[in-house]
Scaffold this active site. Structure first.
Site, mmCIF file in Angstrom:
data_model
loop_
_atom_site.group_PDB
_atom_site.id
_atom_site.type_symbol
_atom_site.label_atom_id
_atom_site.label_comp_id
_atom_site.label_asym_id
_atom_site.label_seq_id
_atom_site.Cartn_x
_atom_site.Cartn_y
_atom_site.Cartn_z
ATOM 1 N N SER A 38 21.300 74.277 56.121
ATOM 2 C CA SER A 38 20.890 72.896 55.842
ATOM 3 C C SER A 38 20.350 72.244 57.110
ATOM 4 C CB SER A 38 22.067 72.079 55.294
ATOM 5 O OG SER A 38 22.455 72.556 54.036
ATOM 6 N N SER A 57 23.818 68.031 53.327
ATOM 7 C CA SER A 57 25.025 68.810 53.043
ATOM 8 C C SER A 57 25.062 69.118 51.560
ATOM 9 C CB SER A 57 26.279 68.032 53.445
ATOM 10 O OG SER A 57 27.442 68.738 53.032
ATOM 11 N N GLY A 58 24.864 70.367 51.223
ATOM 12 C CA GLY A 58 24.881 70.748 49.811
ATOM 13 C C GLY A 58 26.178 70.354 49.138
ATOM 14 N N SER A 59 27.288 70.707 49.750
ATOM 15 C CA SER A 59 28.597 70.418 49.157
ATOM 16 C C SER A 59 28.976 68.957 49.308
ATOM 17 C CB SER A 59 29.680 71.270 49.816
ATOM 18 O OG SER A 59 29.880 70.863 51.169
ATOM 19 N N GLY A 60 28.470 68.324 50.371
ATOM 20 C CA GLY A 60 28.884 66.959 50.665
ATOM 21 C C GLY A 60 30.300 66.893 51.203
ATOM 22 N N GLU A 61 30.873 68.040 51.521
ATOM 23 C CA GLU A 61 32.258 68.112 51.992
ATOM 24 C C GLU A 61 32.404 68.851 53.318
ATOM 25 O OE1 GLU A 61 34.600 66.399 50.738
ATOM 26 O OE2 GLU A 61 33.704 65.821 48.831
ATOM 27 N N THR A 62 31.314 69.062 54.022
ATOM 28 C CA THR A 62 31.385 69.730 55.314
ATOM 29 C C THR A 62 32.160 68.836 56.279
ATOM 30 O OG1 THR A 62 29.239 70.730 54.834
ATOM 31 C CG2 THR A 62 30.014 70.828 57.131
ATOM 32 N N GLU A 118 18.408 74.032 50.144
ATOM 33 C CA GLU A 118 17.788 73.970 51.462
ATOM 34 C C GLU A 118 16.266 73.972 51.365
ATOM 35 O OE1 GLU A 118 21.694 76.444 52.564
ATOM 36 O OE2 GLU A 118 19.795 77.451 52.184
#
Length: 180
Positions: free
Chosen positions: A47, A86-91, A147
């Protein structure tokens, strides 16, 4: 499946994703970008590579852009924008950075496919919708569609920002790296 067939299927997949993107969210991101004193770009892993494409183009159209974590990046302040991917939004590292940016008075905008994530809850604008988890099934590994969509949509946003700011390709050429 052969390489060319995978590539063509990937293009179709990306088109499906981009077709679901909400223009209003992209317009909100563009307004944040244009109204910010400075733009700080951050992400992790692949990302980050995709977000660097966007950071480079924003710099080339004349905006003040910094990459989070670089040694010459100044501190973020009120009036600035943190633009994260952030794909997950939880990095975890990106969550901490988003919280620090908000505490410093900066706005946060995020490219994420998880609208219910911690990063999305911190961000003023989080999206676009086309990346919401479950909207597509990929033939490719991991976050590839996310991405690659950042690169495509980011470039398209820059094209629209160029129109809004009357920035021509001469300015991009002028700001293009020349120590290569």
């Amino acid at each position: 499946m052969k390489t060319r067939a995978i590539a063509l299927a990937s293009l179709n997949e990306l088109q499906e994703i981009v077709e679901t993107v909400e223009e209003t969210e992209l317009e909100q991101m563009q307004e944040l970008i244009l109204n910010s004193n400075r733009i700080f770009v951050g992400a992790a892993g692949r990302s980050l590579l995709a977000m660097k494409f966007l950071a480079m183009r924003l710099m080339q159209i004349g905006l003040k852009v910094y990459l989070v974590g670089e040694v010459c990046t100044p501190s973020i302040r009120e009036g600035d924008l943190l633009l994260v991917g952030s794909g997950s939004g939880e990095t975890a590292g990106m969550i901490a950075i988003c919280k620090k940016a908000k505490a410093a008075g900066a706005e946060v905008a995020a490219f994420t496919k998880n609208r219910n994530s911690t990063i999305a809850s911190i961000a003023k604008v989080a999206g676009p919708d086309g990346w919401i988890e479950g909207n597509y099934f990929s033939i490719r590994p991991s976050g590839n569609p996310f991405e690659q969509s950042i690169v495509i949509v980011g470039d398209a946003m820059v094209c629209e920002l160029m129109q809004k700011t009357n920035c021509g390709t001469a300015k991009i050429a002028y700001n293009h790296a020349n120590l290569e």
